[in-house]
Scaffold this active site. Structure first.
Site, mmCIF file in Angstrom:
data_model
loop_
_atom_site.group_PDB
_atom_site.id
_atom_site.type_symbol
_atom_site.label_atom_id
_atom_site.label_comp_id
_atom_site.label_asym_id
_atom_site.label_seq_id
_atom_site.Cartn_x
_atom_site.Cartn_y
_atom_site.Cartn_z
ATOM 1 N N HIS A 52 0.766 -1.058 0.003
ATOM 2 C CA HIS A 52 -0.052 0.230 -0.099
ATOM 3 C C HIS A 52 0.937 1.277 0.064
ATOM 4 O O HIS A 52 2.082 1.158 0.314
ATOM 5 C CB HIS A 52 -1.053 -0.036 1.254
ATOM 6 C CG HIS A 52 -2.015 -1.006 1.227
ATOM 7 N ND1 HIS A 52 -3.140 -1.203 1.834
ATOM 8 C CD2 HIS A 52 -2.138 -2.034 0.157
ATOM 9 C CE1 HIS A 52 -3.799 -2.185 1.854
ATOM 10 N NE2 HIS A 52 -3.334 -2.635 0.262
ATOM 11 N N GLU A 54 1.042 3.694 2.069
ATOM 12 C CA GLU A 54 1.756 4.099 3.339
ATOM 13 C C GLU A 54 3.218 3.395 3.385
ATOM 14 O O GLU A 54 3.993 3.810 3.990
ATOM 15 C CB GLU A 54 0.881 3.975 4.361
ATOM 16 C CG GLU A 54 -0.464 4.657 4.463
ATOM 17 C CD GLU A 54 -1.638 4.187 3.869
ATOM 18 O OE1 GLU A 54 -2.600 3.849 4.313
ATOM 19 O OE2 GLU A 54 -1.216 3.030 2.933
ATOM 20 N N CYS A 77 -5.601 1.232 6.240
ATOM 21 C CA CYS A 77 -6.331 -0.060 6.394
ATOM 22 C C CYS A 77 -5.702 -0.696 7.946
ATOM 23 O O CYS A 77 -4.576 -0.387 8.284
ATOM 24 C CB CYS A 77 -6.004 -1.178 5.218
ATOM 25 S SG CYS A 77 -4.043 -1.611 5.259
ATOM 26 N N THR A 197 -22.204 -5.220 -31.911
ATOM 27 C CA THR A 197 -20.703 -4.943 -31.834
ATOM 28 C C THR A 197 -20.103 -5.988 -32.102
ATOM 29 O O THR A 197 -18.880 -6.057 -33.024
ATOM 30 C CB THR A 197 -20.434 -4.358 -30.535
ATOM 31 O OG1 THR A 197 -21.331 -2.963 -30.452
ATOM 32 C CG2 THR A 197 -18.993 -3.934 -30.505
ATOM 33 N N ARG A 208 -4.821 -3.501 -23.875
ATOM 34 C CA ARG A 208 -3.453 -3.734 -24.103
ATOM 35 C C ARG A 208 -2.521 -2.642 -24.170
ATOM 36 O O ARG A 208 -2.877 -1.474 -24.366
ATOM 37 C CB ARG A 208 -3.354 -4.285 -25.922
ATOM 38 C CG ARG A 208 -4.410 -5.337 -25.986
ATOM 39 C CD ARG A 208 -4.492 -5.769 -27.617
ATOM 40 N NE ARG A 208 -5.181 -4.762 -28.457
ATOM 41 C CZ ARG A 208 -6.489 -4.819 -28.642
ATOM 42 N NH1 ARG A 208 -7.292 -5.607 -27.979
ATOM 43 N NH2 ARG A 208 -6.984 -4.117 -29.391
ATOM 44 N N GLU A 297 -19.015 -0.678 -23.723
ATOM 45 C CA GLU A 297 -18.453 -0.291 -24.994
ATOM 46 C C GLU A 297 -19.416 -0.420 -26.089
ATOM 47 O O GLU A 297 -19.190 -0.676 -27.292
ATOM 48 C CB GLU A 297 -17.323 -1.011 -25.219
ATOM 49 C CG GLU A 297 -16.168 -0.231 -24.198
ATOM 50 C CD GLU A 297 -14.606 -0.722 -24.868
ATOM 51 O OE1 GLU A 297 -14.672 -1.370 -26.090
ATOM 52 O OE2 GLU A 297 -13.720 -0.588 -24.159
ATOM 53 N N GLY A 299 -22.853 -0.239 -28.568
ATOM 54 C CA GLY A 299 -23.333 0.623 -29.770
ATOM 55 C C GLY A 299 -24.177 1.721 -29.232
ATOM 56 O O GLY A 299 -24.456 1.637 -27.737
ATOM 57 N N SER A 305 -29.762 2.969 -23.911
ATOM 58 C CA SER A 305 -30.367 2.132 -22.924
ATOM 59 C C SER A 305 -30.030 2.197 -21.215
ATOM 60 O O SER A 305 -30.841 2.379 -20.571
ATOM 61 C CB SER A 305 -30.365 0.500 -23.332
ATOM 62 O OG SER A 305 -31.039 -0.272 -22.240
#
Length: 366
Positions: A52, A54, A77, A197, A208, A297, A299, A305
């Site tokens: 972490h 810290e 934490c 799609t 990538r 991702e 269409g 929607s």
């Protein structure tokens, strides 16, 4: 808030941002250790499962941190996970004061870290640059507090609103936009598209370079139209793939369903009405599977929607400085125009990527 505290916290926030895309579903956290008004150590959470912020800051100290002040963007934490509790290390190091931007709402922390530090005699101050810290980790904070996944809508378009073109050129935006989109993919634990799609573009839906990221690839496919030879189904051994459909379709197309499962993809049946899958049910199921951030991702129909049902938390739009006119095919402006609810951009972040413009923002739908 004094100016010095704000200055050091801003440095910690900038450090935290360097972990975005590598630490998810953990939060991005930065830490600065200050002694005699000078930074003696700094660090950030670099990757999921790694040390972490810290701990990295304490190891980076050029002199003893005993009696120093620690500026950290999130409550330390206090439990054993993939790494030991940061509170133990802070106490052992002799830190005198901890300045934290905001509380960690997860059940295992949620103020307990602050209490442990105070009990050990460490002064704790909270709320410095709180708004900035909450914006940085908005997806983590939502998932931790509500158990619901953070939904990001992403698309690339021409200046006149087209998402695709008639010619053989696949890309509308430039290489820098595509590189940035892959950084966005590395944030997510799931990447979702609609079946249209898949049929039109045959995407891999991978980040990538991956840097160890393996988001679940999710396809909305109400009638199991997915081609068995598409890239998603021929690469299931490398990347998990989830095909979302209805129980009725699985029953009526049992042979196709078996062929998909034989490809090592998973079929998920969700309720459907009039051929449309229940997205609220799906999001709940994905959250139960640990998907804290979902990148959509799809269409124009899929994107609108999610907007119509008020299911999106963030948008990321890449706009190329070109018009396609008659060469354009799918235009997102038309379905957007049919939305009846007002979409308000709250913290518009505009950035130039090569010749393109990227607009990122959190959504408030009224």
């Amino acid at each position: 808030m004094n100016r010095a505290d704000e200055k050091f916290m801003q440095i910690a926030l900038k450090l935290a941002g360097r972990g975005v895309g590598s630490v998810e579903p953990n939060p991005a956290v930065g830490c600065v250790i200050v002694k005699s008004n000078k930074i003696i150590g700094k660090g950030f959470h670099k990757k999921f499962g790694g040390q972490h912020a810290e701990i990295n800051a304490l190891k980076n100290c050029k002199k003893s941190p005993r009696g120093a002040t620690m500026f950290v963007t999130l409550e330390p934490c206090c439990h054993f996970g993939k790494t030991p509790p940061c509170t133990n290390a802070i106490i052992k190091a002799g830190i005198k004061k901890v300045v934290a931007a905001t509380k960690d709402p997860t059940k295992k922390v949620n103020g307990k870290g602050f209490k442990i530090l105070k009990k050990a005699g460490i002064k704790v101050i909270t709320g410095i640059c709180k708004k900035e810290a909450e914006l940085l980790n908005a997806p983590f904070l939502k998932f931790a507090a509500t158990g619901k996944c953070w939904v990001i809508l992403k698309w690339a378009q021409s200046a006149d609103g087209f998402l695709s073109r008639k010619d053989n050129k696949r890309w509308i935006t430039g290489s820098k936009s595509r590189e940035d989109a892959h950084r966005l993919r590395r944030r997510a634990q799931g990447i979702l598209v609609g079946i249209n799609t898949v049929i039109a573009d045959d995407p891999l839906l991978t980040a990538r370079p991956s840097r160890g990221r393996r988001p679940v690839r999710i396809v909305l496919d109400s009638f199991l139209k997915i081609p068995l030879d598409c890239k998603l189904l021929t690469t299931t051994k490398k990347m998990p793939t989830l095909i979302v459909t209805s129980r009725r379709t699985i029953k009526s197309k049992s042979r196709k369903a078996k062929e998909i499962v034989d490809k090592d993809a998973e079929l998920l049946a969700v309720p459907a009405k009039e051929g449309k899958l229940d997205m609220k049910f799906l999001l709940k199921e994905l959250a139960n599977r640990g998907i804290a951030q979902l990148l959509v991702e799809g269409g124009a129909k899929v994107i609108t929607s999610f907007l119509k049902q008020k299911l999106a938390d963030e948008i990321c739009i890449y706009i190329a400085p070109k018009t396609l006119g008659r060469q354009g095919t799918v235009n997102i402006s038309r379905p957007m125009a049919k939305l009846t609810k007002k979409i308000e951009l709250r913290y518009a972040d505009t950035k130039r990527l090569g010749d393109d413009i990227r607009i990122k923002d959190l959504l408030k739908i009224q």
